[in-house]
Design an enzyme around this catalytic site. Sequence first.
Site, PDB file in Angstrom:
ATOM      1  N   GLY A 218      -0.133 -17.176  -0.842  1.00  0.00           N
ATOM      2  CA  GLY A 218      -0.136 -15.731  -1.112  1.00  0.00           C
ATOM      3  C   GLY A 218       0.924 -15.382  -2.129  1.00  0.00           C
ATOM      4  N   ASN A 219       1.299 -14.106  -2.180  1.00  0.00           N
ATOM      5  CA  ASN A 219       2.378 -13.697  -3.079  1.00  0.00           C
ATOM      6  C   ASN A 219       3.097 -12.486  -2.476  1.00  0.00           C
ATOM      7  OD1 ASN A 219       1.095 -11.175  -4.114  1.00  0.00           O
ATOM      8  ND2 ASN A 219      -0.434 -12.629  -4.858  1.00  0.00           N
ATOM      9  N   HIS A 220       4.123 -12.007  -3.164  1.00  0.00           N
ATOM     10  CA  HIS A 220       5.002 -10.977  -2.597  1.00  0.00           C
ATOM     11  C   HIS A 220       4.492  -9.550  -2.753  1.00  0.00           C
ATOM     12  CE1 HIS A 220       8.106 -13.712  -1.443  1.00  0.00           C
ATOM     13  NE2 HIS A 220       8.187 -14.220  -2.670  1.00  0.00           N
ATOM     14  N   SER A 221       3.291  -9.355  -3.249  1.00  0.00           N
ATOM     15  CA  SER A 221       2.816  -7.985  -3.451  1.00  0.00           C
ATOM     16  C   SER A 221       2.786  -7.224  -2.119  1.00  0.00           C
ATOM     17  CB  SER A 221       1.403  -8.018  -4.055  1.00  0.00           C
ATOM     18  OG  SER A 221       0.851  -6.733  -3.999  1.00  0.00           O
ATOM     19  N   ALA A 285      -2.638  -7.972  -6.883  1.00  0.00           N
ATOM     20  CA  ALA A 285      -2.068  -9.228  -7.379  1.00  0.00           C
ATOM     21  C   ALA A 285      -2.947 -10.350  -6.819  1.00  0.00           C
ATOM     22  CB  ALA A 285      -0.638  -9.381  -6.899  1.00  0.00           C
TER      23      ALA A 285
END
Length: 413
Positions: A218-221, A285
Amino acid sequence: MPVTPLEPRRPWKGKRIVLGVTGGIAAYKAIQVARDLTRLGGEVDVVLTKSAEKFVASLTFEGVTGRPVLTDLFSAKGAALHVRLGRDADVVAVAPATADFLARAAQGRADDLICTTLLATSAPVVICPAMNDKMYAHPQVQDNLDHLQNRLGYQIAGPVTGALAVSEGVGRGRLIEPWQIEEAVGRGLAVDDAFMGKSVLVTAGPTQEPIDPVRYIGNHSSGRMGYAIAQAAWRRGAKVTLVSGPSALDKPFGVDTVAVETAQDMHVAVAERIGDSDLNIFSAAVADFRPTDSRDVKLKRNESADRILVDLTENPDVARDTRANRKKGSVNVGFALETEHLVNNALAKLESKDFDLVVANDANEEGAGFSVRTNRVTFVEKDAQSERLPLMSKDQVAEEILDRARSLIIESQ
Ligand code: CTP
């Protein structure tokens, strides 16, 4: 819930708000509403009915708004108070609105200050009903609401199904939450012909690409930017659909939120809906790659050697790969997060993904990007013009984006 802590901002800032409070147990929530609307920059005149005064004290409202509370149609504060209140108001809201108040308002009665103010105003009116579920379901109450909404054009917000007063159980009749009332008031203030009745589609949040049933890439969005845009577009009168990856934020009020996990899910959800949409804003994102073989069972540590390799496959590009499905004449806004050559990279995305506007962020800049509540963006448009905006909250950035999108919608008509 608003994305940023309460601060004076559009559309509440500098606006005259009449908040009518009628006599139901949910009147205690109106104290929070009066306080928040004041912190958002509104000048809030609270009007209490006689029965509201049995539940909450005018002193409390004076304490949170810093303004005198009005209760009496025939007060010493001056003749024709209702006419002044109604004339000066930018919006009139009633929360909670009891069954008795709905009946009186639907009949056009002028027997107390709030009902009389409603007759004297041409400002938008927002009504937030709250009562026992059996009372709410009564055909007479439904007829009154129908009249207020369809004959008089009032905005009716709520009620929702939930816990009612003690011992009344659960049912439809619960007042919406204070932050939702504040958004409904915001809609009363912000409704705009350019957005009214238009369909807006927003993508937001990260995507999660499963490695096995318990792990993902995943990512930090956080979703904050897209949620702020969706909420602001609703306030302006649009019919908004938010396609969101996993996010801890409350769903924006009044917005149809479609929850997805992966880029492929987001692609399908957007492809199905984009054909009816007048404005598309791609703020998600999206993970560009996913594990090629997501396992059905959890990968155990002792099964693996001291390193494992995860093979990745390219994901669809949600914005680019749904271009053919877009409605003719629709306006499309993308985002670009860059670490160098901000404007040139944004221009390349504008062309390859067929955007009308790209909102570019510099990932190295303090106060901009994923997990913070602020953003510093540069608008890049087709004619290669770019405009760098100052650091501001994501809620304010959302308004700026919609102002630009508004001009593009008008140009495309
Ligand atoms: N986007 C998308 N689907 C993807 C990747 C990106 O819809 N699979 C959208 C984003 O929502 C954003 C824009 O495309 O509006 C740009 O995203 P960005 O990740 O900055 O661009 P990429 O195309 O991934 O390019 P690069 O990784 O080279 O920066």
